[in-house]
Design an enzyme around this catalytic site. Sequence first.
Site, PDB file in Angstrom:
ATOM      1  N   ARG A  32       2.940  80.182  42.866  1.00 14.20           N
ATOM      2  CA  ARG A  32       1.675  80.478  42.173  1.00 14.20           C
ATOM      3  C   ARG A  32       0.618  79.534  42.688  1.00 14.20           C
ATOM      4  O   ARG A  32       0.565  78.374  42.304  1.00 14.20           O
ATOM      5  CB  ARG A  32       1.838  80.289  40.670  1.00 14.20           C
ATOM      6  CG  ARG A  32       2.590  81.408  40.035  1.00 14.20           C
ATOM      7  CD  ARG A  32       2.234  81.547  38.582  1.00 14.20           C
ATOM      8  NE  ARG A  32       0.974  82.277  38.420  1.00 14.20           N
ATOM      9  CZ  ARG A  32       0.488  82.652  37.248  1.00 14.20           C
ATOM     10  NH1 ARG A  32       1.120  82.363  36.146  1.00 14.20           N
ATOM     11  NH2 ARG A  32      -0.639  83.311  37.164  1.00 14.20           N
ATOM     12  N   ASP A  64       3.346  85.796  40.715  1.00 14.00           N
ATOM     13  CA  ASP A  64       3.705  85.472  39.344  1.00 14.00           C
ATOM     14  C   ASP A  64       5.015  86.227  39.110  1.00 14.00           C
ATOM     15  O   ASP A  64       5.018  87.459  39.005  1.00 14.00           O
ATOM     16  CB  ASP A  64       2.602  85.971  38.392  1.00 14.00           C
ATOM     17  CG  ASP A  64       2.978  85.702  36.943  1.00 14.00           C
ATOM     18  OD1 ASP A  64       4.146  85.371  36.687  1.00 14.00           O
ATOM     19  OD2 ASP A  64       2.098  85.826  36.073  1.00 14.00           O
ATOM     20  N   VAL A  65       6.122  85.492  39.064  1.00 14.00           N
ATOM     21  CA  VAL A  65       7.427  86.162  39.050  1.00 14.00           C
ATOM     22  C   VAL A  65       7.674  86.928  37.750  1.00 14.00           C
ATOM     23  O   VAL A  65       8.652  87.663  37.649  1.00 14.00           O
ATOM     24  CB  VAL A  65       8.598  85.174  39.302  1.00 14.00           C
ATOM     25  CG1 VAL A  65       8.551  84.612  40.693  1.00 14.00           C
ATOM     26  CG2 VAL A  65       8.642  84.077  38.259  1.00 14.00           C
ATOM     27  N   HIS A  89      24.931  70.935  47.970  1.00 13.75           N
ATOM     28  CA  HIS A  89      24.554  70.431  49.297  1.00 13.75           C
ATOM     29  C   HIS A  89      25.606  69.498  49.895  1.00 13.75           C
ATOM     30  O   HIS A  89      25.639  69.303  51.101  1.00 13.75           O
ATOM     31  CB  HIS A  89      23.151  69.802  49.282  1.00 13.75           C
ATOM     32  CG  HIS A  89      23.076  68.429  48.693  1.00 13.75           C
ATOM     33  ND1 HIS A  89      22.980  68.206  47.360  1.00 13.75           N
ATOM     34  CD2 HIS A  89      23.073  67.203  49.277  1.00 13.75           C
ATOM     35  CE1 HIS A  89      22.926  66.897  47.127  1.00 13.75           C
ATOM     36  NE2 HIS A  89      22.974  66.266  48.284  1.00 13.75           N
ATOM     37  N   LYS A 149      27.507  68.640  54.217  1.00 14.51           N
ATOM     38  CA  LYS A 149      27.522  67.335  54.896  1.00 14.51           C
ATOM     39  C   LYS A 149      28.625  67.304  55.941  1.00 14.51           C
ATOM     40  O   LYS A 149      29.756  67.709  55.688  1.00 14.51           O
ATOM     41  CB  LYS A 149      27.732  66.207  53.880  1.00 14.51           C
ATOM     42  CG  LYS A 149      26.569  66.078  52.902  1.00 14.51           C
ATOM     43  CD  LYS A 149      26.657  64.813  52.091  1.00 14.51           C
ATOM     44  CE  LYS A 149      25.529  64.792  51.068  1.00 14.51           C
ATOM     45  NZ  LYS A 149      24.893  63.516  50.883  1.00 14.51           N
ATOM     46  N   HIS A 205      29.312  67.955  42.853  1.00 13.40           N
ATOM     47  CA  HIS A 205      29.629  67.235  44.092  1.00 13.40           C
ATOM     48  C   HIS A 205      31.006  66.549  44.060  1.00 13.40           C
ATOM     49  O   HIS A 205      31.800  66.697  44.986  1.00 13.40           O
ATOM     50  CB  HIS A 205      28.566  66.174  44.382  1.00 13.40           C
ATOM     51  CG  HIS A 205      27.156  66.707  44.372  1.00 13.40           C
ATOM     52  ND1 HIS A 205      26.826  67.948  44.854  1.00 13.40           N
ATOM     53  CD2 HIS A 205      25.985  66.164  43.939  1.00 13.40           C
ATOM     54  CE1 HIS A 205      25.517  68.145  44.710  1.00 13.40           C
ATOM     55  NE2 HIS A 205      24.990  67.080  44.157  1.00 13.40           N
TER      56      HIS A 205
HETATM   57  C1  BG6 Z   1      21.662  65.799  43.555  1.00 14.53           C
HETATM   58  C2  BG6 Z   1      21.508  65.174  42.203  1.00 14.53           C
HETATM   59  O1  BG6 Z   1      22.397  66.984  43.465  1.00 14.53           O
HETATM   60  O2  BG6 Z   1      22.347  64.894  44.428  1.00 14.53           O
HETATM   61  C3  BG6 Z   1      20.773  63.836  42.307  1.00 14.53           C
HETATM   62  O3  BG6 Z   1      20.796  66.038  41.343  1.00 14.53           O
HETATM   63  C4  BG6 Z   1      21.465  62.943  43.293  1.00 14.53           C
HETATM   64  O4  BG6 Z   1      20.681  63.207  41.040  1.00 14.53           O
HETATM   65  C5  BG6 Z   1      21.662  63.658  44.628  1.00 14.53           C
HETATM   66  O5  BG6 Z   1      20.675  61.772  43.462  1.00 14.53           O
HETATM   67  C6  BG6 Z   1      22.518  62.835  45.585  1.00 14.53           C
HETATM   68  O6  BG6 Z   1      22.538  63.470  46.825  1.00 14.53           O
HETATM   69  P1  BG6 Z   1      22.792  62.635  48.154  1.00 14.53           P
HETATM   70  O7  BG6 Z   1      22.889  63.662  49.223  1.00 14.53           O
HETATM   71  O8  BG6 Z   1      21.615  61.709  48.305  1.00 14.53           O
HETATM   72  O9  BG6 Z   1      24.060  61.851  47.930  1.00 14.53           O
END
Ligand code: BG6
Length: 489
Positions: A49, A91-92, A176, A180, A238
């Site tokens: 937006r 505007d979703v 994520h 890595k 994670h």
């Molecule tokens: C995120 C969390 O998923 O991962 C954050 O929401 C955290 O709170 C981050 O700081 C850590 O990621 P990385 O890649 O820096 O270890």
Amino acid sequence: MITETNQACDLVIFGTKGDLARRKLLPALYKLEKSQKIHPDTRIIGAGRADWNTEDYIKVVKKAIKNFLNEKVDQNIWKKLSARLNFFNIDVFKDLYFLELKKILNAKKNIFIYYCAVPPNTFNAIFKGLGKVNLNSLPSRIIIEKPLGVSLETSKKINKQISKYFLESQIFRIDHYLGKESILNLLALRFSNSFFFHSWNNKIIDHIQITVSEEVGIENRWNYFDQMGQTRDMVQNHLLQILTIVSMDQPKNITPEDIRQEKLKILRSLKKIDLNEINVKTARGQYTSGIINGKTVPAYTEENGANKDSKTETFISIRVDIDNDRWFGVPFYLRTGKRLASKYSEIVIVFKKMSKNLFQKFNENLSPNKLIIRLEPNEGIKIEFLNKVPGLNKEYELKSDKMECKYPNNTKNFVDAYERLLFESMRGIQSLFVCRDEVEEAWKWIDPIINAWKKTTTSTVQLYKSGTWGPKNSDSLIMRDGRFWETFN
Ligand code: BG6
């Protein structure tokens, strides 16, 4: 020239003005451009937006890349990337905008990929909006990222909403950590080296420690973090992902389905922690003010927007038991926290001592063999083993020595997690993404812990000073079992 199988896509980034897009996604796209991994016909459509045209957007992207890329911007690469950029004001919550988006997308025959870099309370409007104008059909893909709920119930709700419009094969859920390099290398280490492969069980291993220690605090994310806490923010996703990769059986093949099946088996075998065990199996902490890298940092309850009475945990350690034959009797100790003394992630495999050691009588204490896998920084592995102390009068005195291997030898090919995950989503390969069942199984294990904390009157969140290794109760948790946290070095 394209160096890998790749497809022409229209990547629509919802929430393109936000932190995630600016810090992670846009720099990752620059890197992919640099390594020629983006199809020449691929377009990037920033959706948000704002009263911007594409020229304004290009300026915003340029600034983000300059600020967040960890290298100098090459003008030729930028030129190529900026030629792909378009901005779409949306505007979703209004269908009309999705009809307009459809016109833009239909102008080419690309595969549509939607990246929802928005808060989860906006997810459903996007799923619906796309669905209503039929922008959801195959082969389109959609990428979503945590928080995928705050409990099993809320996560099921998101999964139900998305599954009304998209098939599981179209949904790419990002964790994520799975992008890595060092996490991926875990698979290679475990399943291609016979000496690791054959010793990965309760006959040889005493226990396993997984530490993800952060220096950062909550980075102006008070509202988000205070309802999550470190357990939901880091462990549910994670740390449990790392745990499953470390502990799963060998998949039949390196395919998304086979890997997910093995990971799921582990998540389903995690022993639930109930009210009776909550005090011995978990330890929570919250940071107070302290010094990190020479700078004084505020307490959690003094952060921007903080509620002074918050009891949310910024540190957690947990003893995890896996109920299967391979890991019977082998505890996994997980530990993660904000504002700790150093940023590092490490897995330590501590092997059992020999039942009869001929050298015992000449030595007061013989340390166990250890395999230390450093995930970051300075990725690599160390093996600790016993050697004789050289010399005439030291006949059978032993000492622990280290053998170290830095990984990788060549950092040139070391890619950022988002770069890899965006690339994989453009290729349409789901191995590095989390499936619905994994997310839900993880919540099934986390929920009882959080509920037990709510019910107990004896388990408290202990304060720890920023710049230290967390609260004392975390040390007690592991020492109660006659073990110690591996120290960082
Ligand atoms: C995120 C969390 O998923 O991962 C954050 O929401 C955290 O709170 C981050 O700081 C850590 O990621 P990385 O890649 O820096 O270890």
